[in-house]
Write an enzyme that holds these catalytic residues in place. Structure first.
Site, PDB file in Angstrom:
ATOM      1  N   GLY A   1       0.839  -1.189   0.000  1.00  0.00           N
ATOM      2  CA  GLY A   1       0.000   0.000   0.000  1.00  0.00           C
ATOM      3  C   GLY A   1       0.870   1.233   0.000  1.00  0.00           C
ATOM      4  O   GLY A   1       2.097   1.150  -0.048  1.00  0.00           O
TER       5      GLY A   1
ATOM      6  N   ASP B   1      -8.172   8.589  14.929  1.00  0.00           N
ATOM      7  CA  ASP B   1      -8.275   8.403  13.482  1.00  0.00           C
ATOM      8  C   ASP B   1      -9.049   7.134  13.130  1.00  0.00           C
ATOM      9  O   ASP B   1      -8.712   6.431  12.180  1.00  0.00           O
ATOM     10  CB  ASP B   1      -6.867   8.367  12.873  1.00  0.00           C
ATOM     11  CG  ASP B   1      -6.851   8.792  11.401  1.00  0.00           C
ATOM     12  OD1 ASP B   1      -7.890   9.321  10.932  1.00  0.00           O
ATOM     13  OD2 ASP B   1      -5.833   8.588  10.723  1.00  0.00           O
TER      14      ASP B   1
HETATM   15  P1  ADP Z   1      -0.234   6.775   6.443  1.00  0.00           P
HETATM   16  O1  ADP Z   1      -0.061   7.042   7.884  1.00  0.00           O
HETATM   17  O2  ADP Z   1       0.772   7.497   5.639  1.00  0.00           O
HETATM   18  O3  ADP Z   1      -1.641   6.955   5.994  1.00  0.00           O
HETATM   19  P2  ADP Z   1      -0.667   3.942   6.705  1.00  0.00           P
HETATM   20  O4  ADP Z   1      -0.107   3.464   7.990  1.00  0.00           O
HETATM   21  O5  ADP Z   1      -2.135   4.180   6.679  1.00  0.00           O
HETATM   22  O6  ADP Z   1       0.124   5.229   6.214  1.00  0.00           O
HETATM   23  O7  ADP Z   1      -0.253   2.909   5.563  1.00  0.00           O
HETATM   24  C1  ADP Z   1      -0.575   3.137   4.197  1.00  0.00           C
HETATM   25  C2  ADP Z   1      -1.212   1.908   3.561  1.00  0.00           C
HETATM   26  O8  ADP Z   1      -0.320   0.792   3.625  1.00  0.00           O
HETATM   27  C3  ADP Z   1      -2.470   1.418   4.244  1.00  0.00           C
HETATM   28  O9  ADP Z   1      -3.604   2.042   3.737  1.00  0.00           O
HETATM   29  C4  ADP Z   1      -2.469  -0.079   3.950  1.00  0.00           C
HETATM   30  O10 ADP Z   1      -2.970  -0.326   2.636  1.00  0.00           O
HETATM   31  C5  ADP Z   1      -1.005  -0.418   3.921  1.00  0.00           C
HETATM   32  N1  ADP Z   1      -0.580  -0.906   5.240  1.00  0.00           N
HETATM   33  C6  ADP Z   1      -0.239  -0.154   6.305  1.00  0.00           C
HETATM   34  N2  ADP Z   1       0.107  -0.908   7.365  1.00  0.00           N
HETATM   35  C7  ADP Z   1      -0.020  -2.191   6.956  1.00  0.00           C
HETATM   36  C8  ADP Z   1       0.195  -3.475   7.600  1.00  0.00           C
HETATM   37  N3  ADP Z   1       0.600  -3.544   8.869  1.00  0.00           N
HETATM   38  N4  ADP Z   1      -0.021  -4.597   6.877  1.00  0.00           N
HETATM   39  C9  ADP Z   1      -0.434  -4.505   5.593  1.00  0.00           C
HETATM   40  N5  ADP Z   1      -0.660  -3.348   4.950  1.00  0.00           N
HETATM   41  C10 ADP Z   1      -0.456  -2.195   5.598  1.00  0.00           C
END
Ligand code: ADP
Ligand code: MG
Ligand code: MG
Length: 503
Positions: A157, A275
């Site tokens: 992602g 959030d």
């Molecule tokens: P940000 O804080 O920049 O929004 P996120 O933590 O939401 O970043 O991560 C971005 C994307 O990556 C998520 O929307 C998800 O699709 C993927 N992602 C994040 N953490 C995980 C995880 N632990 N396992 C699998 N996919 C993840």
């Protein structure tokens, strides 16, 4: 089993597919052939200094730390006079997660003996100073964590500051998600405080309902958070992209209950999450969920409130929009929005496909009553209404009984929270291991460094704070889960005594 819509692409499980590796659960497959060298523990003579500094408290050593727990058990098993204590501890563990009906059938004397036993074991072990050799193996090797510790697979992602990739620890074979924060993007977006905050909050948490941080390190271009991998997609995808809009009642209850446990853990540590939305709730291979993305979470100092308009507009609580001081209340509002959206297949203040300007969304959240169609049964409707109370003082979860008020609402009448917290409840839906539950990541633009941003000496100070390497409890869990502990543990199979130790 659930039908999978066309939006989900399939990848065959060939050994050449990255998913093949993702699907190899425990058992220690995928270890580097050099794994024993990579994990070599320091000799016990080098650990005596460290042992002096460790806290000697039964709970921290023998319960909370996974390797400590195992060593403690091995030790007790090696002593005939202590063996029965361990079997009693096991029985107590089983008793804890029994259903209420089963509990009633157990003899009452059982519960009185439990307090005595743990005190007994504890006194014995402590008095005999047996914990010294036990404690020294608790810390991960003081080996710097770099990108060479991991293998990189597919992209999972994309976030605000960088991509998230599937990673595998070379030594143990365990799969993780690595959230990369590109240094130049962080600097340009002034995300330093936020990144450090997320890392520092994550490393203090230890809950099966919140993603765990196993390692934090830096490379030339990025800061990396190595997290629990969640392969089952986010709740947003499950609500909207699986052919139907909204989820079945049993799934709504199950996810809401697990989120509730995650929030409980955060709130106990005085952390407001701020959030909560379907996108941030991720599913694992088995169908359990975890709260992720703690960039906006904040720790409140004892009894204090905060102010700050943060969150995602459609999910912000009225007190957040209104710039008031608040405690944990926005998270209970968030849970109301989540249960509403999982049930109705739309968020409470916006129609399906409706486009809204920010001001109108704010007005609706602050002034309008949400509507409940006949898809809501009475308990769900009542539960959402109580959580979506515009006045935080009267909201469910924010009164004296706190989270217990939420957990005891009739909406959760089929959920046994003790068993849920012990992880022994089977999720109502299990993701298909062959499917990828997200929009095609190939479409996502690659992150490149921002031109014209220069990294300076002052940035280094921040990177140093970030780059702390492995985190003890998740690291110990990795060692046990992947079978490394068993092979490296010098104490032998029946807790037999190594020659140079005075037990
Ligand atoms: P940000 O804080 O920049 O929004 P996120 O933590 O939401 O970043 O991560 C971005 C994307 O990556 C998520 O929307 C998800 O699709 C993927 N992602 C994040 N953490 C995980 C995880 N632990 N396992 C699998 N996919 C993840
Ligand atoms: Mg996010
Ligand atoms: Mg974030």
């Amino acid at each position: 089993t659930a039908r999978l819509p066309a939006a989900i692409s399939y990848l065959l499980l060939s050994p050449f597919s990255p998913l093949f590796h993702l699907s190899l659960g425990g058992g220690g497959k995928g270890k580097s052939w050099k794994w024993k060298d990579m994990l070599r523990f320091p000799h016990i003579s080098q650990c005596m200094e460290l042992a002096k500094t460790l806290e000697r408290d039964y709970y921290s050593l023998c319960v909370k730390q996974p390797i400590g727990r195992q060593l403690f058990r091995l030790f007790c098993q090696s002593k005939p006079e202590l063996r029965h204590c361990i079997s009693l501890l096991d029985k107590m563990g089983e008793y804890e997660v029994k259903s209420d009906k089963e509990k009633r059938m157990v003899t009452p004397s059982f519960s009185t003996s439990r307090a005595c036993t743990s005190t007994c074991i504890w006194t014995f072990v402590y008095d005999h100073k047996c914990l010294t050799p036990v404690t020294v193996y608790f810390s991960p090797p003081r080996q710097p964590v770099t990108k060479y510790i991991f293998r990189q697979y597919r992209m999972l992602g994309k976030g605000g500051f960088g991509e998230v990739w599937a990673f595998q620890a070379r030594a143990s074979g365990k799969m993780y998600a690595c959230k990369k924060l590109e240094k130049t993007h962080v600097k340009k977006g002034r995300g330093e405080a936020m990144a450090l905050n997320e890392k520092q909050i994550l490393e203090t948490l230890n809950s099966r309902f919140v993603v765990s941080l196993a390692y934090a390190y830096e490379t030339k271009h990025s800061l990396c958070l190595v997290l629990t991998i969640m392969n089952g997609g986010d709740l947003r995808f499950h609500i909207y992209n699986m052919g139907t809009s909204g989820l079945e009642q049993d799934r709504v209850q199950f996810y809401a209950a697990e989120v509730c446990c995650g929030l409980h853990h955060l709130h106990q540590m005085n952390i407001v999450y701020r959030d909560l939305k379907p996108e941030n709730i991720l599913l694992d291979d088995n169908g359990h969920i975890r709260i992720s993305d703690l960039g906006l979470a904040v720790t409140l100092s004892e009894g204090n409130l905060v102010r700050g308009r943060v969150g995602t507009l459609g999910y912000m609580a009225p007190e957040v929009i209104g710039h008031k001081y608040y405690g944990m209340s926005p998270d209970w509002w968030g849970l109301g929005c989540l249960v509403y959206e999982m049930t109705a297949g739309r968020s409470p203040f916006k129609g399906k496909g409706e486009r809204l300007i920010g001001k109108e969304m704010e007005r609706r959240i602050q002034e309008e009553e949400e509507e409940y169609g006949n898809i809501f049964n009475n308990e769900t409707k009542d539960f959402c209404r109580l959580l979506l109370n515009k006045d935080p003082r009267h909201r469910l979860g924010c009164q004296g009984s706190g989270v217990y008020g939420v957990k005891s609402h009739p909406f959760f009448r089929t959920i046994n929270f003790r068993r849920l917290e012990a992880g022994v409840i089977e999720p109502p839906f299990k993701p298909d291991p062959r499917a990828v539950y997200c929009q095609d990541v190939q479409d996502i633009d690659e992150f490149s460094t921002v031109k014209g941003v220069i990294l300076e000496k002052t940035d280094k100070d921040f990177y140093v704070k970030f780059n702390t390497g492995s985190v003890a409890i998740p690291w110990q869990t990795e060692m046990i889960e992947m079978g490394c502990f068993k092979e490296l543990n010098v104490f032998g199979p029946q807790g037999s005594r190594p020659p140079d130790l005075d037990w």
